[in-house]
Design a protein around this motif. Structure first.
Motif, short mmCIF file in Angstrom:
data_model
loop_
_atom_site.label_atom_id
_atom_site.label_comp_id
_atom_site.label_asym_id
_atom_site.label_seq_id
_atom_site.Cartn_x
_atom_site.Cartn_y
_atom_site.Cartn_z
N PRO A 1 -16.91 1.17 6.27
CA PRO A 1 -15.86 0.47 7.01
C PRO A 1 -16.14 -1.00 7.27
O PRO A 1 -15.24 -1.83 7.19
CB PRO A 1 -15.78 1.24 8.33
N THR B 1 0.83 -1.21 0.00
CA THR B 1 0.00 0.00 0.00
C THR B 1 0.86 1.25 0.00
O THR B 1 0.62 2.19 -0.77
CB THR B 1 -0.93 0.01 1.23
N PHE C 1 -6.87 0.02 8.62
CA PHE C 1 -7.07 1.00 7.54
C PHE C 1 -8.32 1.85 7.79
O PHE C 1 -8.29 3.07 7.60
CB PHE C 1 -7.17 0.28 6.19
N ALA C 2 -9.42 1.22 8.22
CA ALA C 2 -10.65 1.97 8.49
C ALA C 2 -10.47 2.94 9.65
O ALA C 2 -10.95 4.07 9.60
CB ALA C 2 -11.79 1.01 8.77
N VAL D 1 -14.50 6.96 3.80
CA VAL D 1 -14.32 5.53 3.59
C VAL D 1 -15.64 4.99 3.04
O VAL D 1 -16.71 5.38 3.49
CB VAL D 1 -13.95 4.82 4.91
N SER E 1 -10.01 7.82 -6.01
CA SER E 1 -10.79 7.04 -5.04
C SER E 1 -10.93 5.58 -5.47
O SER E 1 -10.77 4.68 -4.64
CB SER E 1 -12.16 7.67 -4.82
N SER F 1 -8.25 5.86 8.46
CA SER F 1 -9.03 6.72 7.56
C SER F 1 -10.05 7.55 8.33
O SER F 1 -10.21 8.74 8.07
CB SER F 1 -9.76 5.87 6.52
N LEU G 1 -10.85 10.99 6.41
CA LEU G 1 -10.99 10.63 5.01
C LEU G 1 -12.28 9.86 4.80
O LEU G 1 -12.68 9.07 5.65
CB LEU G 1 -9.80 9.77 4.56
#
Length: 155
Positions: free
Chosen positions: A113, A36, A99-100, A110, A58, A103, A108
Motif C-alpha cells: 500500500p 478505473t 484505493f489501498a 494489495v 493482477s 482494497s 483484496l
C-alpha cells in the motif's frame, strides 16, 4: 523545450489564487475513478463472456490503477492550470490512499500500500505536468471555468 511549463509563478493575493484548488483535485479524482471503473467493467464483461477456468488480472489491475492515477493527475493539472505537479500529486496520493483502503477493507491483496500510494502520487504529478502543458486540455477546462463563473453570477 522552452514552451513547457513545470512551475508558473505569479503574484499571490490575485483573485482566485489558492494554494490548492479543490475543484481541480475533485475533477482529477472523478476522472481517475471513472477510468478505473470503466476498465473494471470491461474486465467483468470479458469474464462473463469467455469460459476460462482461471483469470490472471493482477498485473492488468495494477496497470489500470497506475494509468488512472496518471489520467486523474492530468485532469487535475488541466483544470488547475497552475502548479500541475502539485495538484496532480495530491490527486494521485488521495486516489492511491482511497484505493489501498478499499482494497484492504475488501480483503483484496494489495502489492504494497505505501509503495503503491507513492507511485500513484508520482504518476499523478507527471500527469499534472502533462495536463498543464497540453493546450487541448486547457481549452476544455477554460470552458468549464466559464460555466462555473456564469453559475456563480446567477446566485
Amino acid at each position: 523545450m522552452s514552451r513547457l511549463t513545470f512551475v508558473q509563478w505569479h503574484k499571490h493575493g490575485v483573485p482566485g489564487d489558492r494554494l490548492l484548488k479543490r475543484e481541480a483535485i475533485g475533477a482529477g479524482l472523478v476522472r481517475a475513478f471513472s477510468a478505473t471503473l470503466a476498465v473494471f467493467l470491461l474486465m467483468g464483461v470479458v469474464v462473463a463472456i469467455t469460459n476460462q477456468p482461471v483469470y490472471h488480472f493482477s498485473l492488468g489491475v495494477l496497470f489500470v490503477v497506475l494509468a488512472s492515477a496518471l489520467i486523474g493527475g492530468g485532469s487535475a493539472g488541466a483544470v488547475a492550470r497552475i502548479r500541475g505537479w502539485q495538484h496532480g500529486g495530491v490527486t494521485g496520493f488521495i486516489y492511491g490512499a482511497i484505493f489501498a483502503m478499499i482494497s484492504a477493507g475488501l480483503g483484496l491483496p494489495v502489492f504494497d500500500p505505501v509503495i503503491l500510494t507513492v507511485a500513484m502520487a508520482l504518476l499523478g504529478s507527471l500527469g499534472g505536468i502533462i495536463g498543464v502543458n497540453l493546450p487541448a486540455l486547457r481549452r476544455r477546462s477554460r470552458g468549464r471555468r466559464e460555466i462555473y463563473r456564469f453559475i456563480d453570477m446567477e446566485r
